[in-house]
Write a protein that holds these residues in place. Sequence first.
Motif, PDB file in Angstrom:
ATOM      1  N   UNK A 176       0.836  -1.204   0.000  1.00  0.00           N
ATOM      2  CA  UNK A 176       0.000   0.000   0.000  1.00  0.00           C
ATOM      3  C   UNK A 176       0.870   1.252   0.000  1.00  0.00           C
ATOM      4  N   UNK A 177       1.919   1.253   0.828  1.00  0.00           N
ATOM      5  CA  UNK A 177       2.820   2.425   0.853  1.00  0.00           C
ATOM      6  C   UNK A 177       3.504   2.617  -0.500  1.00  0.00           C
ATOM      7  N   UNK A 178       3.874   1.517  -1.155  1.00  0.00           N
ATOM      8  CA  UNK A 178       4.475   1.613  -2.487  1.00  0.00           C
ATOM      9  C   UNK A 178       3.525   2.258  -3.477  1.00  0.00           C
ATOM     10  N   UNK A 179       2.238   1.876  -3.416  1.00  0.00           N
ATOM     11  CA  UNK A 179       1.246   2.469  -4.325  1.00  0.00           C
ATOM     12  C   UNK A 179       1.029   3.948  -4.008  1.00  0.00           C
ATOM     13  N   UNK A 180       0.994   4.290  -2.726  1.00  0.00           N
ATOM     14  CA  UNK A 180       0.842   5.697  -2.336  1.00  0.00           C
ATOM     15  C   UNK A 180       2.038   6.508  -2.821  1.00  0.00           C
ATOM     16  N   UNK A 181       3.245   5.951  -2.644  1.00  0.00           N
ATOM     17  CA  UNK A 181       4.449   6.656  -3.111  1.00  0.00           C
ATOM     18  C   UNK A 181       4.432   6.820  -4.627  1.00  0.00           C
ATOM     19  N   UNK A 182       3.977   5.792  -5.352  1.00  0.00           N
ATOM     20  CA  UNK A 182       3.936   5.876  -6.810  1.00  0.00           C
ATOM     21  C   UNK A 182       2.996   6.989  -7.257  1.00  0.00           C
ATOM     22  N   UNK A 183       1.851   7.119  -6.597  1.00  0.00           N
ATOM     23  CA  UNK A 183       0.924   8.209  -6.925  1.00  0.00           C
ATOM     24  C   UNK A 183       1.536   9.567  -6.595  1.00  0.00           C
ATOM     25  N   UNK A 184       2.257   9.638  -5.460  1.00  0.00           N
ATOM     26  CA  UNK A 184       2.936  10.884  -5.097  1.00  0.00           C
ATOM     27  C   UNK A 184       3.995  11.267  -6.117  1.00  0.00           C
ATOM     28  N   UNK A 185       4.731  10.297  -6.623  1.00  0.00           N
ATOM     29  CA  UNK A 185       5.749  10.563  -7.644  1.00  0.00           C
ATOM     30  C   UNK A 185       5.086  11.070  -8.912  1.00  0.00           C
ATOM     31  N   UNK A 186       3.985  10.454  -9.318  1.00  0.00           N
ATOM     32  CA  UNK A 186       3.278  10.891 -10.533  1.00  0.00           C
ATOM     33  C   UNK A 186       2.730  12.306 -10.374  1.00  0.00           C
ATOM     34  N   UNK A 187       2.179  12.606  -9.185  1.00  0.00           N
ATOM     35  CA  UNK A 187       1.656  13.951  -8.943  1.00  0.00           C
ATOM     36  C   UNK A 187       2.785  14.979  -8.991  1.00  0.00           C
ATOM     37  N   UNK A 188       3.952  14.637  -8.417  1.00  0.00           N
ATOM     38  CA  UNK A 188       5.083  15.561  -8.441  1.00  0.00           C
ATOM     39  C   UNK A 188       5.560  15.778  -9.875  1.00  0.00           C
ATOM     40  N   UNK A 189       5.619  14.709 -10.683  1.00  0.00           N
ATOM     41  CA  UNK A 189       6.035  14.848 -12.085  1.00  0.00           C
ATOM     42  C   UNK A 189       5.050  15.698 -12.869  1.00  0.00           C
ATOM     43  N   UNK A 190       3.742  15.505 -12.614  1.00  0.00           N
ATOM     44  CA  UNK A 190       2.738  16.334 -13.281  1.00  0.00           C
ATOM     45  C   UNK A 190       2.879  17.793 -12.898  1.00  0.00           C
ATOM     46  N   UNK A 191       3.154  18.025 -11.617  1.00  0.00           N
ATOM     47  CA  UNK A 191       3.312  19.396 -11.126  1.00  0.00           C
ATOM     48  C   UNK A 191       4.561  20.034 -11.731  1.00  0.00           C
ATOM     49  N   UNK A 192       5.658  19.293 -11.821  1.00  0.00           N
ATOM     50  CA  UNK A 192       6.878  19.821 -12.427  1.00  0.00           C
ATOM     51  C   UNK A 192       6.675  20.087 -13.901  1.00  0.00           C
ATOM     52  N   UNK A 193       5.877  19.250 -14.576  1.00  0.00           N
ATOM     53  CA  UNK A 193       5.597  19.459 -16.008  1.00  0.00           C
ATOM     54  C   UNK A 193       4.750  20.682 -16.237  1.00  0.00           C
ATOM     55  N   UNK A 194       3.900  21.033 -15.270  1.00  0.00           N
ATOM     56  CA  UNK A 194       3.018  22.194 -15.403  1.00  0.00           C
ATOM     57  C   UNK A 194       3.801  23.483 -15.217  1.00  0.00           C
ATOM     58  N   UNK A 195       4.762  23.453 -14.300  1.00  0.00           N
ATOM     59  CA  UNK A 195       5.533  24.675 -13.972  1.00  0.00           C
ATOM     60  C   UNK A 195       6.607  24.854 -14.953  1.00  0.00           C
TER      61      UNK A 195
END
Length: 195
Positions: A176-195
């Motif tokens: 579960x923690x691995x899946x949560x971390x994977x979603x956090x990584x994707x959100x951070x990448x999306x945020x970096x792509x937006x900025x």
Amino acid sequence: MDSRLTKTLASVTFGMAVLSGLAFVGTGLTHMLDDGAVCVQTEFWRNATLVPDSVPIGKGVEASGSATRLCQDDPSMAQRAADLGGELPWLLFGFLALFLFSRLLNTVLLEGPFTDAVSRRLSVLGWVVAVGAPLAGLVAGSSQSWLVDSMAPVVGSELAVSGPQVLILAGLAAVIMGKIMREGVRMREDLEGTI
């Protein structure tokens, strides 16, 4: 996270994995080459006192005074393998879990803690622990049950699972923690792509 502490922990964990792997190989080799007696502990007659011919034990089997320890002086190859089956699954499980944890820590050192590689390794470690603990317990427990039954045939011998099954929860928590971390990584990448 302190990188020196992580590096030390990764090294210690890898060393423990190597020791567990060597114990797995060494136990297997020495045990199969040993020609001594095979003993097994059973709780079936825990409250019984051993009276001659009161416990249905097989030929060549010695029982302790409390009838909880059975020893076969001249075991068959199957009995020797079943005795080994009580130890080897947990040594293999320990090796795999420690090795994967060591690799997880090395990935944290190389790439940082919040990366896709770390989340994947954490999920793999979690699945190995969640599935490996009950599997090792089932193999070890059924090996010991068969060994007891081969020395003292009892009607209704049941399949047993040994070991700390609470590890299943720890493994699922890591998944579960691995899946949560994977979603956090994707959100951070999306945020970096937006900025």
